[in-house]
Design an enzyme around this catalytic site. Sequence first.
Site, PDB file in Angstrom:
ATOM      1  N   GLY A  96     -12.720 -28.746  36.856  1.00 32.78           N
ATOM      2  CA  GLY A  96     -12.997 -30.168  36.686  1.00 32.78           C
ATOM      3  C   GLY A  96     -11.809 -31.030  37.055  1.00 32.78           C
ATOM      4  N   GLY A 129     -10.902 -35.975  35.578  1.00 32.25           N
ATOM      5  CA  GLY A 129     -10.150 -35.159  36.540  1.00 32.25           C
ATOM      6  C   GLY A 129      -8.642 -35.274  36.410  1.00 32.25           C
ATOM      7  N   ASP A 257     -13.979 -19.051  29.843  1.00 37.45           N
ATOM      8  CA  ASP A 257     -13.527 -19.715  31.074  1.00 37.45           C
ATOM      9  C   ASP A 257     -12.009 -19.853  31.097  1.00 37.45           C
ATOM     10  OD1 ASP A 257     -14.445 -21.563  28.919  1.00 37.45           O
ATOM     11  OD2 ASP A 257     -13.395 -23.045  30.124  1.00 37.45           O
ATOM     12  N   ASN A 258     -11.364 -19.535  29.998  1.00 30.44           N
ATOM     13  CA  ASN A 258      -9.898 -19.581  29.959  1.00 30.44           C
ATOM     14  C   ASN A 258      -9.287 -18.182  29.921  1.00 30.44           C
ATOM     15  OD1 ASN A 258      -9.927 -22.366  29.987  1.00 30.44           O
ATOM     16  ND2 ASN A 258      -9.830 -22.568  27.772  1.00 30.44           N
ATOM     17  N   ASP A 267      -4.381 -21.622  31.363  1.00 32.91           N
ATOM     18  CA  ASP A 267      -4.872 -22.843  30.717  1.00 32.91           C
ATOM     19  C   ASP A 267      -4.175 -23.123  29.397  1.00 32.91           C
ATOM     20  OD1 ASP A 267      -6.456 -23.199  32.877  1.00 32.91           O
ATOM     21  OD2 ASP A 267      -8.328 -23.415  31.773  1.00 32.91           O
TER      22      ASP A 267
END
Length: 497
Positions: A96, A129, A257-258, A267
């Site tokens: 993102g 973003g 997702d990390n 992350d």
Amino acid sequence: MHALVNPVNSLPWQHRFAGLGDTFSSRVAPTPLQHLHWIAQNTSLATELGLPTSLWGQDEWLQALGGSTELPGSQCLASVYSGHQFGVWAGQLGDGRALSLGEINTPMGIQTLQLKGAGMTPYSRMADGRAVLRSSIREYLCSEAMHGLGIPTTRALALVGSPDKVLREELETAAVVTRVAPSFVRFGHVEHFAAKGQTDALRRLTDFVIEHHFPHLLPVTGAQRYLSLLGEVTERTASLLAHWQSVGFCHGVMNTDNMSILGLTIDYGPFQFLDGFNPAHICNHSDHQGRYAYARQPQVAYWNLFCLGQALLPLTEDQDATVATLEGFKQDYPRRMNERFAAKLGFTDAQANDPALLEALLGLLATEQTDFTIFWRRLSHAVGHLAAHDAAHAFQAVRDLFIQASAWDAWLPLYLARLDKQDPVITSQAMLRTNPKFVLRNHLGEQAIQQAKIGHFDEIHVLHRLLSSPFDEHPGFDSHAAFPPEWASSIAISCSS
Ligand code: AMP
Ligand code: MG
């Protein structure tokens, strides 16, 4: 005279991930920020990468690492992934606010350069973003601190700031971190194509990961190839978690997702190094259930590996073999954890009673929430003092850490008996190479952030230097290795960054 070739224009880009095609990522230009300025340049990493020193003097390099221009030869792209967040399937997420520029061949192997905070992508969903200065400083410093500790991690090449405003709980300013890693593929990338039922894409992505990062598995054919990959990711993740636990590192957002497919720390958000040893410590103020509390991290990693195993099922085609492979974690993690803590205690071999000795010690540290980093560092020095002093004197500074010293007094003789005939000086030296003097405590990061907010970046540079070699004494910087101040416990870090 020949005009010198501007090194900014002649980096040896290649685009392996982009070559997978647009099922996996989208080309997207960065959205420029205004008035970019350097906050930190990691020149030692640049040297490791073989980048010419002259780059740092080029305005094009600043503009590129700040996401205001695209470097010739780079191809900015955002990749798509999904994931489980806080134990719940979250569907599509994706980069993102991360843009990969491509890969370069370096003395450290092929590395991807990625900007974090360079503007919106097709995966920004409702967000902007951007990354704020505060969180970017934390990521920049912590990824290098982890590297200094010898823990697998993404690296940070540069930190660029802009006065442009970003709205979080309050108005803050924007920053961009350039991250470096052999791959930014996450468990969530694999989960994405599994969830969509796109088995061909799943296979292509997984084969890509194997070809470039686990090439020794290429000769393995059929379902076994993917089981072997799962086994290796399981092993790396177990090893990573043991390393985290051994330095008191809490990640804070261990969503799938990390989680890096290479077993890297990735992350950096609401992470924290423990001050006092509290196994139940929750560093993320958004984590109301304590899912990612310090002591739960290994269990969560195992759960996340199950999500990966589940996602790979269309390729492994064997539920029982998948479960059996994941079971490896139950041996790998305790083994790695015992190895790490044996080294912290200075033991040169493993003995049957060591886990009990360690458990007793951690129990007593937890009872008083003894400062984790200071305890291990003082213990390391104390062992060295045994060469010239009796045990009572040698360990006085450790004993001073306890209010009720009786439990410590009971434990110490067991430890001394276990150290037995090990040479105290050699043992102490080894312990000082495994028990760091400096970790990125929250209050240290916070001080650097407060200074940076008024335009002073010196503290970032000081911390970067100390944390890059955290086992060295760095005379004159003892205050950076001291107990946290009272106000440290009131620092609240959430996912909002
Ligand atoms: P994180 O909690 O930072 O791992 O982020 C989870 C997801 O939200 C990822 O897909 C991120 O790329 C995305 N994300 C987080 N912050 C932002 C932001 N400011 N703008 C766009 N996407 C974001
Ligand atoms: Mg993330």
